[in-house]
Motif scaffolding. Structure first.
Motif, PDB file in Angstrom:
ATOM      1  N   TYR A 252      -8.695   4.030  14.710  1.00 39.94           N
ATOM      2  CA  TYR A 252     -10.141   4.218  14.578  1.00 39.94           C
ATOM      3  C   TYR A 252     -10.773   3.118  13.719  1.00 39.94           C
ATOM      4  O   TYR A 252     -11.977   2.873  13.821  1.00 39.94           O
ATOM      5  CB  TYR A 252     -10.429   5.611  14.023  1.00 39.94           C
ATOM      6  N   TYR A 253      -9.963   2.444  12.915  1.00 38.11           N
ATOM      7  CA  TYR A 253     -10.451   1.244  12.247  1.00 38.11           C
ATOM      8  C   TYR A 253     -10.647   0.132  13.283  1.00 38.11           C
ATOM      9  O   TYR A 253     -11.651  -0.594  13.256  1.00 38.11           O
ATOM     10  CB  TYR A 253      -9.472   0.782  11.159  1.00 38.11           C
TER      11      TYR A 253
ATOM     12  N   GLU B 177     -11.192   2.345   3.246  1.00 35.85           N
ATOM     13  CA  GLU B 177     -11.281   3.754   3.645  1.00 35.85           C
ATOM     14  C   GLU B 177      -9.952   4.291   4.158  1.00 35.85           C
ATOM     15  O   GLU B 177      -9.747   5.504   4.199  1.00 35.85           O
ATOM     16  CB  GLU B 177     -12.361   3.927   4.705  1.00 35.85           C
ATOM     17  N   LEU B 178      -9.052   3.398   4.557  1.00 35.41           N
ATOM     18  CA  LEU B 178      -7.746   3.817   5.067  1.00 35.41           C
ATOM     19  C   LEU B 178      -6.759   4.112   3.942  1.00 35.41           C
ATOM     20  O   LEU B 178      -5.725   4.738   4.169  1.00 35.41           O
ATOM     21  CB  LEU B 178      -7.149   2.737   5.973  1.00 35.41           C
TER      22      LEU B 178
ATOM     23  N   ASP C 183       0.843  -1.199   0.000  1.00 37.71           N
ATOM     24  CA  ASP C 183       0.000   0.000   0.000  1.00 37.71           C
ATOM     25  C   ASP C 183       0.872   1.241   0.000  1.00 37.71           C
ATOM     26  O   ASP C 183       1.983   1.251   0.552  1.00 37.71           O
ATOM     27  CB  ASP C 183      -0.894   0.028   1.252  1.00 37.71           C
ATOM     28  N   ILE C 184       0.350   2.316  -0.593  1.00 36.29           N
ATOM     29  CA  ILE C 184       1.009   3.615  -0.472  1.00 36.29           C
ATOM     30  C   ILE C 184      -0.009   4.608   0.047  1.00 36.29           C
ATOM     31  O   ILE C 184      -1.221   4.384  -0.008  1.00 36.29           O
ATOM     32  CB  ILE C 184       1.574   4.107  -1.828  1.00 36.29           C
ATOM     33  N   SER C 185       0.488   5.697   0.565  1.00 41.47           N
ATOM     34  CA  SER C 185      -0.359   6.837   0.923  1.00 41.47           C
ATOM     35  C   SER C 185      -1.567   6.414   1.754  1.00 41.47           C
ATOM     36  O   SER C 185      -2.686   6.836   1.508  1.00 41.47           O
ATOM     37  CB  SER C 185      -0.832   7.543  -0.357  1.00 41.47           C
ATOM     38  N   TYR C 186      -1.306   5.549   2.770  1.00 40.75           N
ATOM     39  CA  TYR C 186      -2.420   5.133   3.612  1.00 40.75           C
ATOM     40  C   TYR C 186      -2.516   6.038   4.843  1.00 40.75           C
ATOM     41  O   TYR C 186      -1.579   6.731   5.221  1.00 40.75           O
ATOM     42  CB  TYR C 186      -2.298   3.669   4.028  1.00 40.75           C
ATOM     43  N   ALA C 187      -3.701   6.027   5.468  1.00 42.39           N
ATOM     44  CA  ALA C 187      -3.991   6.915   6.598  1.00 42.39           C
ATOM     45  C   ALA C 187      -3.483   6.287   7.887  1.00 42.39           C
ATOM     46  O   ALA C 187      -4.248   5.703   8.660  1.00 42.39           O
ATOM     47  CB  ALA C 187      -5.487   7.189   6.675  1.00 42.39           C
ATOM     48  N   GLY C 188      -2.187   6.404   8.129  1.00 43.08           N
ATOM     49  CA  GLY C 188      -1.603   5.800   9.323  1.00 43.08           C
ATOM     50  C   GLY C 188      -2.224   6.302  10.610  1.00 43.08           C
ATOM     51  O   GLY C 188      -2.407   5.543  11.563  1.00 43.08           O
ATOM     52  N   CYS C 189      -2.584   7.581  10.638  1.00 43.06           N
ATOM     53  CA  CYS C 189      -3.177   8.152  11.854  1.00 43.06           C
ATOM     54  C   CYS C 189      -4.598   7.654  12.084  1.00 43.06           C
ATOM     55  O   CYS C 189      -5.155   7.827  13.174  1.00 43.06           O
ATOM     56  CB  CYS C 189      -3.173   9.680  11.778  1.00 43.06           C
TER      57      CYS C 189
ATOM     58  N   PHE D 275       0.506  -7.308  19.278  1.00 42.75           N
ATOM     59  CA  PHE D 275       0.317  -6.498  18.076  1.00 42.75           C
ATOM     60  C   PHE D 275       1.122  -5.206  18.140  1.00 42.75           C
ATOM     61  O   PHE D 275       1.462  -4.720  19.213  1.00 42.75           O
ATOM     62  CB  PHE D 275      -1.168  -6.132  17.906  1.00 42.75           C
ATOM     63  N   LYS D 276       1.394  -4.660  16.967  1.00 42.03           N
ATOM     64  CA  LYS D 276       1.894  -3.296  16.826  1.00 42.03           C
ATOM     65  C   LYS D 276       0.907  -2.565  15.922  1.00 42.03           C
ATOM     66  O   LYS D 276      -0.031  -3.163  15.398  1.00 42.03           O
ATOM     67  CB  LYS D 276       3.300  -3.287  16.223  1.00 42.03           C
ATOM     68  N   MET D 277       1.115  -1.270  15.726  1.00 43.23           N
ATOM     69  CA  MET D 277       0.180  -0.471  14.942  1.00 43.23           C
ATOM     70  C   MET D 277       0.974   0.405  13.980  1.00 43.23           C
ATOM     71  O   MET D 277       1.473   1.463  14.347  1.00 43.23           O
ATOM     72  CB  MET D 277      -0.679   0.392  15.880  1.00 43.23           C
ATOM     73  N   ARG D 278       1.096  -0.083  12.720  1.00 40.60           N
ATOM     74  CA  ARG D 278       1.833   0.697  11.735  1.00 40.60           C
ATOM     75  C   ARG D 278       1.130   0.736  10.393  1.00 40.60           C
ATOM     76  O   ARG D 278       0.988   1.791   9.780  1.00 40.60           O
ATOM     77  CB  ARG D 278       3.257   0.143  11.555  1.00 40.60           C
ATOM     78  N   THR D 279       0.656  -0.410   9.898  1.00 44.62           N
ATOM     79  CA  THR D 279       0.079  -0.494   8.564  1.00 44.62           C
ATOM     80  C   THR D 279      -1.409  -0.836   8.650  1.00 44.62           C
ATOM     81  O   THR D 279      -1.892  -1.299   9.684  1.00 44.62           O
ATOM     82  CB  THR D 279       0.799  -1.572   7.731  1.00 44.62           C
ATOM     83  N   PRO D 280      -2.139  -0.641   7.546  1.00 41.90           N
ATOM     84  CA  PRO D 280      -3.545  -1.066   7.544  1.00 41.90           C
ATOM     85  C   PRO D 280      -3.722  -2.528   7.903  1.00 41.90           C
ATOM     86  O   PRO D 280      -4.687  -2.899   8.579  1.00 41.90           O
ATOM     87  CB  PRO D 280      -3.987  -0.773   6.104  1.00 41.90           C
ATOM     88  N   ASP D 281      -2.787  -3.380   7.457  1.00 38.13           N
ATOM     89  CA  ASP D 281      -2.907  -4.805   7.791  1.00 38.13           C
ATOM     90  C   ASP D 281      -2.785  -5.051   9.294  1.00 38.13           C
ATOM     91  O   ASP D 281      -3.423  -5.967   9.840  1.00 38.13           O
ATOM     92  CB  ASP D 281      -1.844  -5.614   7.039  1.00 38.13           C
TER      93      ASP D 281
END
Length: 860
Positions: A46-47, A57-58, A36-42, A130-136
């Motif tokens: 909220y997902y 949507e991300l 993925d590129i240009s995803y909404a990391g912030c 878990f960690k929180m970095r990518t949409p996956d």
């Protein structure tokens, strides 16, 4: 010119897109490790919480869509592993095939961002970490919560990401504990007293926060079962690593690029120390706009702006990146926090002579619907009056307050520049004098001596020692303080000496200021106003034993503290134990709390709550906070669903169902889930594992009893003269009739003791189920509950019946009557019919929203 950009999220894609708009002839290629590129990391937290419904949507842009819009070439799945600055080449490896490719460049932009720091502790590779970095990451986390029915989680790290993840896990029904090694949450983001206010707020919202604590080992076999920390072992099914981030820059080793702790140092043109190599975004160390010192500020907002500015520079414009203020805003449960510039601690470290003010204000006209508050801490330089920083708390638009400060600092504003600022005003949006301007007024008043005040930070440090507390609120609110009615002060105040040290306290500070002004005129020399007063601070006067008011007795009763009528100020606090089952660690905490805040004695109530005896009124809030740190809560009073009781269930030889598991589920869904729902009277639920009736389910408003329904195989019955089924039946309703065993279904209590007792296997099989009793009551007026005709075999169906019973009581009960009276008045058959249909659930939203039973009938 050929520009190669490594990294395809915020900074990289912004640089590339703007560069092509500046000069279409420039050849721009983006290499990114992710698909993925240009995803909404912030937006990832909220997902997880469900506010963002789908993964799509991300994703701001797909590589194909982005290339079509911008003309930028994009190659995904390419991890750059080496940079040769002398040859101006980059080596990338395909993440799937391992194939290596070499790329050339004229200008190289490093925009590889940062990744969550994975703590090197045992157990970090277990399922459920878990960690929180990518949409996956977000997709996997949400799926895990839902599929594994996660009930408890621990988040390591109390920064922006950690708190956002905690809020969103709570929204999914997960009980969350946040731990951080620092002595406060949001370290280096807000000052200690602001962090302490947020921590107390989160505790009240049900998110446990433990600071000064480190994770030592994640426990479990294949999946997470707990985490051992320096504060003890915390049971959980999930751990989220959010303890900061690390720049993705390891591949730059040996390039000669100057770095600091993994971040790339750049100048004002965002250029590194190596020719033709630039860096932007979370991997770059830029400068602080105020101090001009190097600062790492990994934020999506600054990453985008850095990328845009760099594109203009690469296209030939004479521009410089001015640096960052570390501006940030975070949404928490029912509280938002914004900040910009320097904290008080940072400003002092930078050499400023710092002055601050903490000012609670309305966020809009107080009479307008949904009006709430701002708490603004404003930080300035005492000599120049230059604005240095702001921290804002509130339930609404803290971002607008923060953004005003951003513009002021950017333009080098002093406090006087805001004094008559013509900000927008209308009742739905603001107050007539803008809240930001009100905060500035207070700080200017401090500077010119119009007000002499004590900050909350100074109050926490103990600077109020030796002061007599004077309460000047609309009504007395500080026990032990001297109350002064502001309107009646027209001279010397009886009981207050003109030379003694007086701390003036009200609700938010304004009336304290008014009183100080008046007292000065009458010759009082040592008055100090407490900033934020009781709205922000936990204010205590010298301990005085006096009778607690009836209003306060009623208020704390709702928190689970019942007044000991033999004393003026002692209470017994009910600690909820989820059906009487607690951990050893929780038991230790309760015992410690009883010694620290009570008489040292603990009793059990009939609802299996633990009651800490002899808690003074002043100790109620400290006790609650201490318990909340351990995940414990007080309560269990009022016209609401009461704590659930259960017997030992399957740990008893007669137990047919897991009563602990069922009652804990009822506790979460109805004690917690309905804790704000007022009922006509208290509503008690009990769960029994068998018909032995040990916890008297049939004497509760609603009772559930485990059932084992025997299934007779008559073809196997031999009609024995001595029948083992007859002998074992405790209520003697099993009989051999006409040569075959018979059990009267209308008399059988389904205890299951006959199952498996026939040597010829006439009763070998059974159906496990639940019988639901309604309308029971004990106490002054005993009522025996009646069971519904249906024996339920589906647990979820039983839970729905429980909910329907509560909704029926709220909808059709009369304020002050018990559920037994409601059932008797409506008729058992009528009530049973409603409980077996779904109309009550269909009307749930309307029912809960109705303004009913606001007083209720429970007195204990």
């Amino acid at each position: 010119m050929k520009v190669l950009i490594v990294g395809g999220v915020a900074a990289g894609t912004k640089t590339a897109a703007k560069l092509k708009r500046e000069d279409r002839s420039i050849e721009v290629l983006v290499l990114t490790k992710d698909e993925d590129i240009s995803y909404a990391g912030c937006g990832l937290p909220y997902y997880v919480g469900g506010m963002i419904a789908s993964r799509e949507e991300l994703i701001v842009n797909t590589p194909q869509k982005y290339s079509g819009l911008t003309g930028v070439s994009v190659e995904t799945g390419k991890e750059v592993i080496a940079v040769n600055a002398a040859e101006k080449t980059v080596t990338a490896q395909d993440v799937k095939s391992g194939e290596k490719t070499e790329y050339t460049y004229d200008r190289l932009v490093i925009a590889t961002g940062a990744s969550p720091a994975v703590l090197p502790i045992p157990g970090k590779d277990l399922l459920g970490v878990f960690k929180m970095r990518t949409p996956d990451d977000a997709v996997t986390m949400r799926s895990y919560v839902e599929e594994q029915n996660v009930k408890k989680a621990v988040v390591i790290g109390a920064g922006f990401i950690g708190l956002e993840v905690a809020e969103n896990l709570k929204a999914k029904g997960v009980k969350v504990t946040v731990i951080d090694f620092a002595n406060q949450l949001l370290p280096n983001i807000v000052d200690y007293e602001i962090a302490l206010y947020i921590k107390k707020h989160l505790l009240k919202e049900g998110i446990r926060v433990i600071t000064g604590t480190k994770g030592e080992e994640i426990l479990g076999t294949k999946r997470v079962s707990a985490i051992r920390t320096s504060a003890g072992t915390l049971n959980c099914e999930m751990v989220v690593m959010a303890a900061g981030i690390r720049p993705n820059t390891a591949f730059l080793d040996g390039t000669g690029i100057e770095m600091f702790k993994g971040t790339i140092k750049v100048d004002s043109s965002l250029k590194t120390t190596v020719d033709d190599i630039y860096a932007v975004g979370d991997c770059a160390m830029v400068t602080n706009r105020i101090t001009k010192e190097a600062q790492w500020s990994p934020m999506g907002s600054s990453a985008n702006m850095e990328g845009r500015t760099l594109a203009q520079i690469l296209a030939g414009e004479k521009k410089a990146y001015p640096g960052v203020l570390g501006t940030g805003v975070v949404k928490l449960p029912n509280l938002n926090c914004g900040r910009t510039g320097l904290t008080e601690v940072q400003a002092k470290a930078a050499g400023y002579d710092v002055i601050t003010a903490l000012v609670p204000t309305d966020d809009k006209a107080h009479y307008y619907p949904d009006a709430s508050f701002f708490i603004t801490k404003i930080i300035a330089d005492k000599a120049s009056h230059k604005l240095l920083g702001v921290q804002v708390l509130g339930t609404g638009a803290v971002d607008k307050m923060t953004d005003i400060a951003v513009m002021g600092i950017n333009m080098g504003a002093v406090l006087e520049d805001f004094e008559n600022a013509d900000f927008a005003y209308a009742p739905p949006f603001s107050t007539a004098i803008h809240p930001f301007v009100q905060a500035v007024y207070v700080l200017l008043n401090k500077l010119n001596g119009t007000i002499v005040s004590m900050t909350p930070a100074e109050y926490l440090e103990g600077k109020a020692e030796g002061y007599k507390v004077v309460d000047v609120g609309l009504e007395p609110s500080v026990r032990g303080a001297v109350y002064v009615n502001l309107a009646s002060v027209n001279g010397e105040i009886p009981g207050l000496e003109k030379e003694e040290k007086l701390l003036l306290v009200c609700a938010k500070g304004k009336r304290g200021y008014f009183l100080q002004n008046r007292m000065r005129y009458y010759g009082y020399k040592n008055t100090v106003v407490l900033e934020g007063s009781t709205f922000f601070n936990d204010v205590k006067a010298e301990a005085l034993v006096e009778q607690v008011s009836a209003e306060e007795i009623t208020r704390v009763k709702a928190l689970g503290f019942l007044h000991d009528k033999r004393t003026p100020d002692k209470f017994n606090g009910r600690v909820i134990t989820r059906n009487g089952k607690i951990t050893a660690e929780e038991a230790r905490t309760i015992a410690e709390a009883a010694e620290m805040f009570g008489s040292g004695e603990v009793t059990m109530t009939s609802r299996l709550t633990m009651e800490i005896q002899g808690v003074s009124f002043e100790n109620i809030e400290p006790l609650r906070e201490y318990l909340m740190q351990a995940g414990l809560e007080t309560g269990g009073t009022g016209s609401k669903v009461r704590p659930v009781v259960s017997c030992k269930g399957t740990t008893c030889q007669y137990g047919l169902i897991d009563t602990f598991a069922l009652s804990e589920e009822i506790h979460e869904r109805f004690y917690h889930g309905f804790n704000t729902v007022k009922l006509p009277h208290k509503f008690k639920i009990a769960v029994g594992g068998c018909p032995n009736n040990c916890v008297k389910p049939d004497l509760n408003d609603l009772g559930i009893i485990g059932q084992k329904i025997p299934q007779i195989s008559l073809e196997k019955c031999r009609g024995c003269k001595v029948c083992q089924i007859e002998n074992v039946c405790p209520i003697q309703i099993a009989k051999v009739e006409d040569g075959k065993i018979a059990i009267d279904e209308n008399l059988c209590n389904h205890c299951g003791r006959c199952v498996g007792k026939c040597p010829f296997k006439a009763i070998e099989d059974s159906i496990t189920g639940y019988r639901v009793y309604i309308g029971g009551r004990w106490g002054k007026k005993v009522a025996q509950g009646r069971y519904l005709d249906k024996v339920f075999t589906d647990k979820n169906e039983v839970l729905d019946v429980v909910e329907k019973a509560i909704l029926l009581f709220r909808e059709q009960g009369i304020t002050g009557e018990r559920f037994a009276d409601t059932v008797a008045r409506l008729g058992f058959e009528n009530v049973q019919e409603q409980l077996l249909e779904d109309g009550l659930l269909e009307r749930k939203a309307e029912n809960i929203a109705a303004q009913k039973h606001l007083k209720g009938g429970a007195t204990c």
